[in-house]
Design an enzyme around this catalytic site. Structure first.
Site, mmCIF file in Angstrom:
data_model
loop_
_atom_site.group_PDB
_atom_site.id
_atom_site.type_symbol
_atom_site.label_atom_id
_atom_site.label_comp_id
_atom_site.label_asym_id
_atom_site.label_seq_id
_atom_site.Cartn_x
_atom_site.Cartn_y
_atom_site.Cartn_z
ATOM 1 N N ASP A 4 -1.122 7.143 5.526
ATOM 2 C CA ASP A 4 -2.585 7.262 5.701
ATOM 3 C C ASP A 4 -3.439 8.449 6.559
ATOM 4 O OD1 ASP A 4 -2.706 4.647 4.506
ATOM 5 O OD2 ASP A 4 -1.892 3.624 6.547
ATOM 6 N N PHE B 285 0.778 -1.277 0.104
ATOM 7 C CA PHE B 285 0.131 -0.043 -0.359
ATOM 8 C C PHE B 285 0.486 1.162 0.320
ATOM 9 C CE2 PHE B 285 -1.923 -3.322 2.793
ATOM 10 C CZ PHE B 285 -2.893 -3.807 2.046
ATOM 11 N N HIS C 98 -4.410 1.139 12.360
ATOM 12 C CA HIS C 98 -5.443 1.901 11.915
ATOM 13 C C HIS C 98 -6.283 2.208 13.168
ATOM 14 C CE1 HIS C 98 -4.547 2.772 7.179
ATOM 15 N NE2 HIS C 98 -2.986 2.816 8.492
#
Ligand code: SAH
Ligand code: MG
Length: 208
Positions: free
Chosen positions: A168, A18, A142
């Protein structure tokens, strides 16, 4: 990939993960600068995409990267969630296992002597950590608990002048979850950090 500060020894697009190449280039710049002040460490290895970018930078300086992950996946990687990948499922353990993929990719990249995997929960590893860091990349869980644990557990180990990268970071909640954004905000209001770079969802801060 010719615009990377340190070229990669393999086609990083084949590696599950990612990270955008522009973010990878920013991580390399930060690791090159930060490794002069202390060790380099990332939270969130997954299959090694970020570790290959950062590891290539470390290798070029004779530095090493510690890569922390329990390898059981984040919440969103679990079965039934958006980022679940059935190829990373260990049927015997009935759990995710990204560690074999990390090892395979590090070997293919010639980085086995440079990237040192640490298999464990971030907060638990941080509680036992003693070394001074010059570069820290937070790209782990997260949930608020995970993100805060990463921030509280690891930033005290960062040397003055060292670089903290957070992935992120989504200022607009419509783009993604809030905890990485919240620890980024916490770092800025603490007056201990200033922002030095922003690429896509990556923010790079310098510890004052
Ligand atoms: N940096 C990677 C992506 C990391 S994905 C890349 O470039 O592709 C997030 C990773 O954090 C997952 O592999 C998950 O297992 C790990 N993780 C989540 N919470 C964690 C925790 N509390 N401790 C250690 N690892 C954690
Ligand atoms: Mg990420």
């Amino acid at each position: 990939m010719s615009d990377l500060p340190v070229p990669l020894p393999l086609d990083v697009d084949q590696i599950k993960g990612f990270l955008d190449p522009g973010e990878g280039a920013a991580l390399q710049r930060a690791a090159l600068a930060g490794s002069r002040l202390g060790g380099c460490l990332e939270i969130g290895a997954y299959c090694g995409k970020s570790a290959i970018y950062i590891g290539a930078a470390c290798q070029s300086r004779g530095a090493v990267l510690f890569s922390v992950d329990h390898h059981r996946g984040s919440e969103e990687n679990q079965p039934g969630w958006t980022y679940h990948d059935p190829e990373l499922w260990d049927h015997q353990a009935a759990a995710m296992d990204t560690l074999p993929h990390l090892r395979r990719n590090l070997r293919a990249a010639g980085l086995e002597e440079t990237v040192i995997p640490i298999v464990g929960r971030s907060a638990q590893v941080a509680a036992h950590w003693g070394g001074r860091l010059g570069f820290l990349f937070i790209d782990g869980g997260h949930t608020m608990e995970a993100a805060l644990g990463d921030y509280r557990g690891w930033t005290p180990h960062l040397a003055a002048g060292g670089l903290l990268a957070i992935h992120d970071v989504f200022p607009d909640p419509a783009d993604g979850g809030r905890p990485p954004f919240e620890i980024y905000q916490r770092a800025l209001v603490s007056d201990l950090f200033i922002e030095v770079e922003s690429v896509k969802s990556l923010r790079v801060l310098r510890r004052l």
